[in-house]
Write a protein that holds these residues in place. Structure first.
Motif, mmCIF file in Angstrom:
data_model
loop_
_atom_site.group_PDB
_atom_site.id
_atom_site.type_symbol
_atom_site.label_atom_id
_atom_site.label_comp_id
_atom_site.label_asym_id
_atom_site.label_seq_id
_atom_site.Cartn_x
_atom_site.Cartn_y
_atom_site.Cartn_z
ATOM 1 N N GLY A 72 36.390 54.082 50.785
ATOM 2 C CA GLY A 72 37.893 53.506 50.112
ATOM 3 C C GLY A 72 38.144 54.602 48.307
ATOM 4 N N GLY A 73 37.825 55.794 48.541
ATOM 5 C CA GLY A 73 37.657 56.000 47.164
ATOM 6 C C GLY A 73 37.089 55.536 45.925
ATOM 7 N N THR A 74 35.788 55.134 46.055
ATOM 8 C CA THR A 74 34.648 54.381 45.625
ATOM 9 C C THR A 74 34.205 56.442 44.663
ATOM 10 N N TYR A 75 33.894 56.653 45.504
ATOM 11 C CA TYR A 75 33.226 58.200 45.034
ATOM 12 C C TYR A 75 34.154 58.670 44.160
ATOM 13 N N ALA A 76 35.466 59.245 43.734
ATOM 14 C CA ALA A 76 36.546 59.706 43.329
ATOM 15 C C ALA A 76 37.028 58.260 42.548
ATOM 16 N N ALA A 77 36.800 57.388 42.855
ATOM 17 C CA ALA A 77 36.784 56.321 41.247
ATOM 18 C C ALA A 77 36.099 56.534 40.078
ATOM 19 N N SER A 78 34.526 57.376 40.555
ATOM 20 C CA SER A 78 33.680 57.747 39.820
ATOM 21 C C SER A 78 32.950 56.637 38.094
ATOM 22 N N GLY A 79 33.541 55.065 38.371
ATOM 23 C CA GLY A 79 33.315 54.213 37.498
ATOM 24 C C GLY A 79 34.352 53.923 37.454
ATOM 25 N N TRP A 80 36.572 54.121 37.898
ATOM 26 C CA TRP A 80 37.129 54.048 37.321
ATOM 27 C C TRP A 80 37.340 52.299 37.735
ATOM 28 N N LYS A 81 38.125 51.218 37.286
ATOM 29 C CA LYS A 81 38.433 50.051 38.043
ATOM 30 C C LYS A 81 39.568 49.732 37.953
ATOM 31 N N ARG A 82 40.158 48.994 39.166
ATOM 32 C CA ARG A 82 41.702 48.500 38.732
ATOM 33 C C ARG A 82 41.639 47.530 38.192
ATOM 34 N N ARG A 83 42.229 46.240 37.121
ATOM 35 C CA ARG A 83 42.502 44.931 37.314
ATOM 36 C C ARG A 83 43.315 44.507 37.553
ATOM 37 N N ARG A 84 43.278 43.149 38.647
ATOM 38 C CA ARG A 84 43.873 43.078 39.529
ATOM 39 C C ARG A 84 45.272 42.288 39.274
ATOM 40 N N SER A 85 44.674 41.724 37.684
ATOM 41 C CA SER A 85 46.124 41.008 37.181
ATOM 42 C C SER A 85 46.880 42.031 36.432
ATOM 43 N N ASP A 86 47.186 43.064 36.375
ATOM 44 C CA ASP A 86 48.343 44.149 35.691
ATOM 45 C C ASP A 86 48.103 45.062 36.582
ATOM 46 N N GLY A 87 47.175 45.548 37.372
ATOM 47 C CA GLY A 87 46.959 46.746 37.805
ATOM 48 C C GLY A 87 46.352 47.800 36.651
ATOM 49 N N ALA A 88 46.280 48.035 35.990
ATOM 50 C CA ALA A 88 45.739 48.333 35.158
ATOM 51 C C ALA A 88 43.794 49.542 34.942
ATOM 52 N N TRP A 89 44.071 50.230 35.397
ATOM 53 C CA TRP A 89 42.726 51.207 35.743
ATOM 54 C C TRP A 89 42.350 50.959 34.371
ATOM 55 N N LEU A 90 40.844 50.657 33.999
ATOM 56 C CA LEU A 90 39.994 51.026 33.538
ATOM 57 C C LEU A 90 38.690 51.394 33.498
ATOM 58 N N LEU A 91 37.842 51.568 32.557
ATOM 59 C CA LEU A 91 36.195 52.406 32.735
ATOM 60 C C LEU A 91 35.297 51.404 32.012
#
Length: 279
Positions: A260-279
């Motif tokens: 589901g894209g976990t390897y591609a994300a390489s540590g990036w996570k999407r915050r559910r509250s606002d959809g922001a991508w954070l390390l």
């Protein structure tokens, strides 16, 4: 400059390329989880199955499921770490089937423990369960792939990133991934393709207890993976069916990241509250 030679395929691409009709497929760890889904999946696409697992009851249920699709299912109850037992199962199966077309190395497992706390016995068990049995099965099966074939090993995303608390498990999955690339070259002359799938975030029996032991419970503040839906064992089956069939006949030495894209994300996570991508 000379023009590159491009060979024409025997036939245009079509549904027949996806068929596994009358191919014999060995699946280890076939009684439950990903292995069960893979075994039933290849049967749906026309394959006959040689299923190996320690779980005799689970194998009996799997056999019923495979036969419900009109395919044969030979079962072998044994621990894949027991080389002699595996050899006996394969010898009996080949006597009936005459050959093996596909090997799916699905069996494996691990436990959570800091590396310094793993005993020599625990280390040996992890190596045997996740690497040595794979190399043994490949050596045992390849001589029976007389008309070419395909080998698909189920590794893990942990073979492509750090695995704190799972250091040896991760190292062995990385070893299988590297072995996949090397054998893709060594076995090419035999027309045997060698590939892998690396799952993550596909729930299987026992995962919850393992995650709890590792303290790796999901954080509700972040999406578990970039893709909006969770993976299922059938997603693993689909990837294996693709790699076992002629749909992937020019693919070897590759890994499909089934995560589901976990390897591609390489540590990036999407915050559910606002959809922001954070390390």
């Amino acid at each position: 400059m000379t023009e590159a030679f491009v060979s024409e395929p025997d036939e245009a691409i079509g549904p027949a390329w996806a068929s596994l009709e009358d191919r014999w497929v060995v699946v280890t760890g076939a009684a439950r989880g990903l292995g069960r889904a893979i075994a039933l999946g290849v049967a749906r696409f026309g394959a006959d199955v040689i299923a190996i697992d320690r779980d005799e009851v689970g194998l009996a249920g799997l056999r019923d499921g495979v036969e419900a699709f009109g395919r044969s299912c030979l079962t072998g109850v044994c621990d894949v770490r027991d080389a002699a037992a595996v050899d006996a199962v394969l010898a009996e199966a080949v006597e009936r089937s005459g050959r093996i077309d596909v090997l799916v190395n699905n069996a494996g497992g691990g436990f959570w423990a800091p590396f310094l706390d793993v005993s020599p016995g625990g280390e040996a068990a992890l190596i045997a369960e996740n690497f040595t049995q794979v190399t043994h099965l490949i050596r045992a099966v390849v001589p029976h792939m007389t008309g070419g074939g395909a080998i698909v090993s189920v590794t893990s995303i942990e073979g492509h990133r750090a695995g704190p608390g799972f250091a040896l498990y991760s190292a062995m999955k990385a070893a299988v991934e590297n072995l996949t690339r090397s054998l893709a070259l060594e076995l090419a002359e035999r027309r045997i393709r060698v590939n892998a799938v690396a799952p993550d975030m596909i729930p299987t029996p026992g995962d919850d207890a393992l995650a709890e032991a590792a303290g790796a419970m999901a954080d509700d503040a972040y999406d578990a993976h970039p893709w909006p839906d969770a993976g299922t064992p059938d997603d693993a089956a689909a990837a294996v069916i693709f790699l076992a069939s002629d749909m992937s006949r020019f693919i070897t030495g590759s890994t499909i990241h089934l995560d589901g894209g976990t390897y591609a994300a390489s540590g990036w996570k999407r915050r559910r509250s606002d959809g922001a991508w954070l390390l």
